[in-house]
Scaffold this motif. Structure first.
Motif, mmCIF file in Angstrom:
data_model
loop_
_atom_site.group_PDB
_atom_site.id
_atom_site.type_symbol
_atom_site.label_atom_id
_atom_site.label_comp_id
_atom_site.label_asym_id
_atom_site.label_seq_id
_atom_site.Cartn_x
_atom_site.Cartn_y
_atom_site.Cartn_z
ATOM 1 N N VAL A 1 0.842 -1.191 0.000
ATOM 2 C CA VAL A 1 0.000 0.000 0.000
ATOM 3 C C VAL A 1 0.876 1.241 0.000
ATOM 4 O O VAL A 1 2.047 1.197 0.377
ATOM 5 N N ASP A 2 0.297 2.362 -0.448
ATOM 6 C CA ASP A 2 1.112 3.560 -0.578
ATOM 7 C C ASP A 2 1.189 4.384 0.701
ATOM 8 O O ASP A 2 2.205 5.008 0.980
ATOM 9 N N LYS A 3 0.135 4.359 1.529
ATOM 10 C CA LYS A 3 0.023 5.337 2.599
ATOM 11 C C LYS A 3 0.353 4.776 3.977
ATOM 12 O O LYS A 3 -0.532 4.373 4.735
ATOM 13 N N VAL A 4 1.646 4.781 4.311
ATOM 14 C CA VAL A 4 2.042 4.572 5.709
ATOM 15 C C VAL A 4 2.037 5.966 6.323
ATOM 16 O O VAL A 4 2.901 6.779 6.024
ATOM 17 N N GLU A 5 1.061 6.252 7.188
ATOM 18 C CA GLU A 5 0.851 7.646 7.586
ATOM 19 C C GLU A 5 0.971 7.903 9.080
ATOM 20 O O GLU A 5 0.966 9.058 9.482
ATOM 21 N N SER A 6 1.071 6.868 9.903
ATOM 22 C CA SER A 6 1.103 7.099 11.350
ATOM 23 C C SER A 6 2.292 6.391 11.973
ATOM 24 O O SER A 6 2.581 5.226 11.654
ATOM 25 N N LEU A 7 2.947 7.102 12.881
ATOM 26 C CA LEU A 7 4.043 6.531 13.658
ATOM 27 C C LEU A 7 3.984 7.120 15.055
ATOM 28 O O LEU A 7 4.018 8.341 15.228
ATOM 29 N N ALA A 8 3.865 6.251 16.051
ATOM 30 C CA ALA A 8 3.877 6.664 17.456
ATOM 31 C C ALA A 8 4.948 5.852 18.163
ATOM 32 O O ALA A 8 5.129 4.662 17.875
ATOM 33 N N ILE A 9 5.659 6.473 19.083
ATOM 34 C CA ILE A 9 6.714 5.780 19.824
ATOM 35 C C ILE A 9 6.491 6.029 21.311
ATOM 36 O O ILE A 9 6.403 7.180 21.750
ATOM 37 N N ASP A 10 6.385 4.940 22.071
ATOM 38 C CA ASP A 10 6.136 5.121 23.506
ATOM 39 C C ASP A 10 7.445 5.283 24.264
ATOM 40 O O ASP A 10 8.546 5.249 23.679
ATOM 41 N N ALA A 11 7.328 5.468 25.573
ATOM 42 C CA ALA A 11 8.506 5.774 26.385
ATOM 43 C C ALA A 11 9.530 4.658 26.377
ATOM 44 O O ALA A 11 10.733 4.898 26.565
ATOM 45 N N ALA A 12 9.079 3.431 26.142
ATOM 46 C CA ALA A 12 10.000 2.290 26.136
ATOM 47 C C ALA A 12 10.692 2.108 24.792
ATOM 48 O O ALA A 12 11.493 1.186 24.633
ATOM 49 N N GLY A 13 10.371 2.948 23.822
ATOM 50 C CA GLY A 13 11.004 2.838 22.512
ATOM 51 C C GLY A 13 10.307 1.887 21.565
ATOM 52 O O GLY A 13 10.872 1.511 20.535
ATOM 53 N N THR A 14 9.082 1.496 21.884
ATOM 54 C CA THR A 14 8.299 0.679 20.957
ATOM 55 C C THR A 14 7.586 1.599 19.978
ATOM 56 O O THR A 14 6.843 2.502 20.386
ATOM 57 N N ALA A 15 7.845 1.366 18.713
ATOM 58 C CA ALA A 15 7.240 2.179 17.661
ATOM 59 C C ALA A 15 6.039 1.445 17.088
ATOM 60 O O ALA A 15 6.073 0.224 16.888
ATOM 61 N N TYR A 16 4.980 2.195 16.804
ATOM 62 C CA TYR A 16 3.737 1.649 16.250
ATOM 63 C C TYR A 16 3.482 2.336 14.916
ATOM 64 O O TYR A 16 3.331 3.565 14.859
ATOM 65 N N ALA A 17 3.424 1.549 13.858
ATOM 66 C CA ALA A 17 3.174 2.085 12.520
ATOM 67 C C ALA A 17 1.790 1.656 12.052
ATOM 68 O O ALA A 17 1.363 0.526 12.288
ATOM 69 N N ILE A 18 1.077 2.571 11.376
ATOM 70 C CA ILE A 18 -0.292 2.311 10.927
ATOM 71 C C ILE A 18 -0.446 2.868 9.515
ATOM 72 O O ILE A 18 0.035 3.967 9.214
ATOM 73 N N THR A 19 -1.149 2.117 8.675
ATOM 74 C CA THR A 19 -1.419 2.601 7.323
ATOM 75 C C THR A 19 -2.805 3.239 7.245
ATOM 76 O O THR A 19 -3.703 2.913 8.002
ATOM 77 N N ASP A 20 -2.945 4.141 6.291
ATOM 78 C CA ASP A 20 -4.209 4.831 6.014
ATOM 79 C C ASP A 20 -4.927 4.067 4.910
ATOM 80 O O ASP A 20 -4.384 3.889 3.814
ATOM 81 N N ASN A 21 -6.176 3.626 5.166
ATOM 82 C CA ASN A 21 -6.883 2.781 4.189
ATOM 83 C C ASN A 21 -7.806 3.545 3.246
ATOM 84 O O ASN A 21 -8.546 2.933 2.467
#
Length: 720
Positions: free
Chosen positions: A682-702
């Protein structure tokens, strides 16, 4: 069992089914996607109806716009290969396989009045056309019996939707064709024309047969969608055994307004089912996908007895599952998910059936219990799934997804392959809980996210202008699997939902509220602005972009926001007119001083015909992390990466002068992450959040399933 109640498959049961499948029962997971352009690179190409060879090693699909039949080698289902293409003198509408022969129904009509069609017999091994039989009208569906001695073809002679608002009657009438085979050879002289006029209460003089299926008694079930009728024919004699109306159903708790908001308070009373695909569950029960594409919107599937008795009606359950998975097609509110395709097969001891939802791009999987079916899971498919074929001998399932949007720079048609095995369902990766009214929390098009400052795995996200009249902040519990949207607050001006927002970024304000970035577009009167909201979503302050920027505006504006030491840093997606080529601004807004500054971020060089830009910015430690991506999809996708920039370099200069250029370091290439889903990239990787422990969360836009498969991918990785 006589039952017309609604199967309540809401978000909670969806998650229970997913969890249960991970523990015990086998599940389907996608193992590969085959772009049909590999068989036909030039011009439009599609996959609509799909069949499998008797050994289960080859798939064959109809390509209507390409006027041909495509073959796919699935000897290794995880690595499908192009296996040939047969050009035809017309548009194939359906295919089936008996032994070493492919039987294709071909539409050769000149127009809607001067109709014609052919049955073409193709040798499976040589791909040579061996025989052509004139059918006397425009065909739609084709099916054969288990013994391989009988073919049934629905001759639709479909209506012209531009004549009389598409209403019926429109001559010529459709009919059913029956043909027999002996010792594997087609007997063209056996052709029987079964008239179907005078049967339906709706436009009985203009029947439009749509789909056919044959049971173990050689009884042919025929749907006539526009006539809202189902007919049972003796396949041996051509006599009509019985017929009955598909009837009407009342759907409650659905969204019926195309208004950029998800509100499940609507009702459609006594709406005609308008059946499309039909399959026999056994010799006495029929599974019908109620597309409702003409005057309907029934959104359901129904199990009928052969005498027309309604044994089960799914009601709004398909729709609610799509809502929970973020696949609800708000742009198709009047008609909903549009169930179109169906398949029935026995895997081991389980008789399963599958329903393809054209507008939600999902395949719902059920277990036939003989009474109320058991919902198992929903599979992500390509754009607009229609054909489904099961291969139980290999524990495989394949779908044909018809839309080819390559001319628009979007995804092409794909054949997708799934395997059933013990393990964990890979999809969905994000679902919603129920709201206070018992409906799944409506969501779509996640476009920005931020992590909670104190609670590991808790995120806040926003959706973009797909839901233009219901801008919202979603609370996501990423500790659950799949991740769960547990709350939704609507962004408001006063007591009303805020208008003219296109939310693309979110960051914590440090005081329990949020700052939001809205991508403006002056030609649509949507301002480029930042919004300060409290924990309840009420707008406390609005900060417009400085006037000095607007003369250089292009429509690609703010895509992310991060709060760094009292300054809001806004990632602009693409170069504006005052930017050097290959450099995009990071705008800084000092909250205390109310002053704007900026730095420039150097983009990677874009491939020919593509552009690169930013989609997110988030703070972690001494760096801000940014998603940089191209606008390409599927095989053309080349850049989907995370880079970091030192916070120390975020020292902005005044707008209008020379701006410092920051340095960046690559953190992660996301292409391999996106490929794990085994769909197209998919083309739209649009979200990235990183918590205090350094875990990154990536989310695509549908994109809200509009010209999109609707898939939302959600995954994690670690950063230092």
């Amino acid at each position: 069992m006589k039952r017309q109640g609604v199967l309540a498959v809401l978000a909670a049961s969806l998650m229970m089914a997913t969890a249960a499948s991970a523990i015990a029962a086998p599940v389907f997971n996608r193992v590969a996607s085959f772009p049909v352009e590999l068989n036909k690179a030039e011009g439009s190409s599609s996959s609509e109806i799909i069949a499998a060879s008797e050994d289960g090693m080859t798939l064959v699909y109809s390509d209507s716009p390409g006027k041909g039949i495509g073959f796919v080698d699935i000897t290794d289902p995880a690595a499908p290969k192009p296996a040939g293409y047969v050009a035809l003198n017309g548009e194939p509408t359906s295919v089936t396989i008996i032994g070493g022969k492919v039987y294709a129904a071909i539409n050769t009509r000149k127009d809607f009045v001067d109709v014609s069609g052919q049955l073409v017999v193709i040798d499976f091994a040589t791909k040579a056309i061996e025989e052509t039989v004139e059918l006397g009208g425009q065909p739609d569906s084709i099916a054969h019996n288990d013994a391989g001695t009988l073919l049934a073809i629905a001759i639709e002679n479909e209506r012209d939707e531009d004549v009389n608002d598409g209403d019926l009657p429109q001559a010529p009438a459709g009919f059913l064709v029956l043909l027999t085979l002996a010792d594997g050879k087609l007997d063209a002289s056996s052709l029987k024309k079964v008239e179907m006029t005078g049967l339906a209460a709706v436009a009985g003089d203009d029947p439009e047969p749509e789909f056919v299926a044959i049971n173990g008694k050689d009884e042919v079930a025929v749907t006539m969608q526009e006539n809202n009728e189902i007919v049972i024919v003796d396949g041996k004699t051509g006599a009509v055994i019985t017929h009955f109306s598909a009837g009407a159903t009342t759907i409650e708790g659905v969204d019926t307004k195309r208004d950029g908001a998800l509100s499940f308070t609507g009702k459609k009373e006594e709406v005609a089912r308008e059946p499309d695909a039909i399959k026999w569950l056994d010799d006495d029960r029929l599974l019908v996908a109620n597309e409702g594409d003409w005057k309907g919107g029934s959104r359901s599937f129904t199990i009928f007895g052969k005498d027309g008795t309604v044994l089960f009606e799914s009601g709004s359950s398909l729709e609610m599952t799509a809502v929970a998975m973020g696949h609800y097609p708000d742009h198709r509110n009047n008609k909903g998910v549009e169930p179109e395709g169906a398949e029935v097969a026995t895997f081991g001891e389980d008789k399963l059936f599958f329903v393809a939802e054209e507008r939600a791009s999902l395949i719902a999987v059920y277990k036939d219990t003989g009474a109320e079916p058991e919902y198992l899971q929903s599979l992500p498919s390509g754009i607009s799934p229609e054909g489904i074929v099961a291969i139980p001998s290999r524990n495989l399932l394949a779908t044909a997804n018809e839309l080819d949007l390559r001319e628009d720079g979007l995804g092409g048609s794909h054949v997708m392959i799934y395997e059933r095995a013990e393990g964990e369902a890979m999809y969905p990766q994000l679902v919603s809980d129920n709201d206070a009214d018992g409906h799944p929390i409506g969501w779509s098009a996640i476009s920005g996210a931020v992590a909670d400052a104190e609670k590991p795995g808790m995120l806040y996200a926003v959706s973009d202008s797909v839901l233009s009249t219901q801008p919202a902040i979603y609370t996501i519990d990423a500790n659950a699997k799949p991740a769960r949207i547990v709350n939704k607050i609507v962004v408001k001006r006063g007591s009303d939902a805020a208008q003219k927002l296109d939310l693309e970024g979110i960051t914590l304000d440090g005081e329990g509220g949020f700052w939001l970035a809205s991508e403006g577009r002056s030609d649509r009167l949507t301002p480029h602005a930042l919004y300060h909201v409290d924990a309840e979503g009420k707008i406390l302050a609005e900060v417009a972009f400085p006037e000095t920027l607007l003369p250089s505006e292009i429509r690609f504006g703010a895509e992310g926001i991060a709060l760094v030491d009292g300054t809001l840093w806004v990632a602009m997606q693409r170069e504006w007119k005052d930017d050097p080529k290959g450099q995009v601004k990071l705008l800084g807004y000092n909250i205390k001083d109310k002053a704007w500054t900026a730095v420039r971020y150097p983009l990677e060089a874009a491939a020919e015909g593509a552009w690169n830009g930013l989609s997110e910015i988030t703070l972690h430690g001494n760096y801000v992390y940014l998603i940089e991506r191209d606008n390409q999809i599927a095989s053309k996708a080349a850049l989907k990466k995370v880079f970091c920039v030192p916070v120390a370099e975020l020292k902005g200069a005044e707008l209008g002068g020379d701006l410092p250029v920051v340095t960046k370091e690559e953190v992660r290439d996301l292409l391999s992450d996106l490929a794990i889903a085994k769909g197209y990239i998919v083309d739209k990787v649009e979200s990235l959040a990183i918590d205090a422990a350094g875990t990154a969360y990536a989310i695509t836009d549908n994109d809200g399933t509009d010209d999109s498969s609707g898939e939302t991918l959600f995954w994690t990785f670690k950063v230092e």
